[in-house]
Design an enzyme around this catalytic site. Structure first.
Site, PDB file in Angstrom:
ATOM      1  N   HIS A   1     -12.801   7.736 -10.733  1.00  0.00           N
ATOM      2  CA  HIS A   1     -11.797   7.606 -11.793  1.00  0.00           C
ATOM      3  C   HIS A   1     -10.787   8.738 -11.722  1.00  0.00           C
ATOM      4  CE1 HIS A   1     -14.655   4.650 -13.218  1.00  0.00           C
ATOM      5  NE2 HIS A   1     -13.645   4.128 -13.888  1.00  0.00           N
TER       6      HIS A   1
ATOM      7  N   CYS B   1       0.808  -1.225   0.000  1.00  0.00           N
ATOM      8  CA  CYS B   1       0.000   0.000   0.000  1.00  0.00           C
ATOM      9  C   CYS B   1       0.834   1.265   0.000  1.00  0.00           C
ATOM     10  CB  CYS B   1      -0.944   0.019   1.201  1.00  0.00           C
ATOM     11  SG  CYS B   1      -2.239  -1.217   1.104  1.00  0.00           S
TER      12      CYS B   1
ATOM     13  N   GLU C   1     -13.354   0.674   1.741  1.00  0.00           N
ATOM     14  CA  GLU C   1     -12.249   0.593   0.800  1.00  0.00           C
ATOM     15  C   GLU C   1     -12.247  -0.768   0.103  1.00  0.00           C
ATOM     16  OE1 GLU C   1      -8.188   2.533   1.340  1.00  0.00           O
ATOM     17  OE2 GLU C   1      -7.835   0.441   1.889  1.00  0.00           O
TER      18      GLU C   1
END
Length: 179
Positions: free
Chosen positions: A67, A23, A135
Site C-alpha cells: 500500500h 504503463c 506483477e
C-alpha cells in the site's frame, strides 16, 4: 536443497520509458507476489534449511512496499513533490518499478539481510538463490545472483518515508543494514 517463502503486497507505480503507453504515462497498481528462494548445503538441527521465523526482516522489507507508491528516483522533481505531498507511504527506489526492477532490488536487499542474519541452529551455508516477483497472474521476473551485474545502486539509494519507517522494529533499521 532449496526452500521458498512467498510474500504479497499491493503497490502503485508508473514504469517510465517502457513500450506500453498505459504503463509509462499512468499511475496504476498491482497485486504483487514475491517469492524468495533460499538454498543451503546442509540442514540445521531441526532438519530445515533455515527456520522461516528468521526471515522477519525480509518480511518487514517487502511489507515496506505494501500500500505504498514506488517512486523511481529518476522522476522529474515536480512529480516527486506531488507524490510526496499526497502519499504517506512512498518508497523511492533507484530502479524503474517494473517486475524486473523489483526482483533486482529485492534480491539485493534480501541478500544483505541474509548476510546479516545470525544463524544459531547448525545451519549450513545459507544463501539466496533467486527472487521472483509476479506483477500479474500471468507474468513475473526472476533475479539470480548473476543478474546482480545489472545493479548500479547501493542500499543508500533506497529511501522510505516516515509513514513506512515508523512501522519497522527500528526506524533506522535499513540505514544500519546499508552502512
Amino acid at each position: 536443497m532449496i526452500i521458498r517463502k512467498l510474500y504479497k503486497f499491493e503497490a502503485a507505480h508508473i514504469v517510465r520509458n517502457c513500450s506500453s503507453v498505459l504503463c509509462r504515462e499512468n499511475i496504476h497498481g498491482h497485486s504483487y507476489i514475491a517469492e524468495v528462494f533460499i538454498t543451503s548445503d546442509k540442514l540445521d538441527r531441526g532438519f530445515m534449511v533455515m527456520d522461516f521465523g528468521l526471515l522477519h526482516q525480509v518480511k518487514m522489507f517487502i511489507e515496506s512496499f505494501d500500500h505504498s507508491y514506488s517512486l523511481w528516483a529518476g522522476e522529474e522533481e515536480e512529480f516527486k513533490r506531488f507524490i510526496y505531498n499526497y502519499n504517506r507511504r512512498v518508497a523511492e527506489i533507484p530502479v524503474s518499478p517494473s517486475a524486473e526492477g523489483y526482483s533486482l532490488l529485492f534480491f539485493y536487499a534480501i541478500d544483505r539481510i541474509l548476510k546479516n542474519t545470525t544463524f544459531r541452529n547448525g545451519e549450513g551455508h545459507v544463501q539466496l538463490s533467486s527472487v521472483r516477483v509476479h506483477e500479474t497472474a500471468t507474468g513475473y521476473a526472476e533475479a539470480f545472483r548473476e543478474d546482480m551485474k545489472f545493479v548500479t545502486f547501493t542500499g543508500k539509494d533506497l529511501h522510505f518515508t516516515e509513514g513506512i519507517r515508523k512501522e519497522w522494529e527500528s526506524p533506522d533499521w535499513w540505514d544500519m543494514l546499508t552502512e
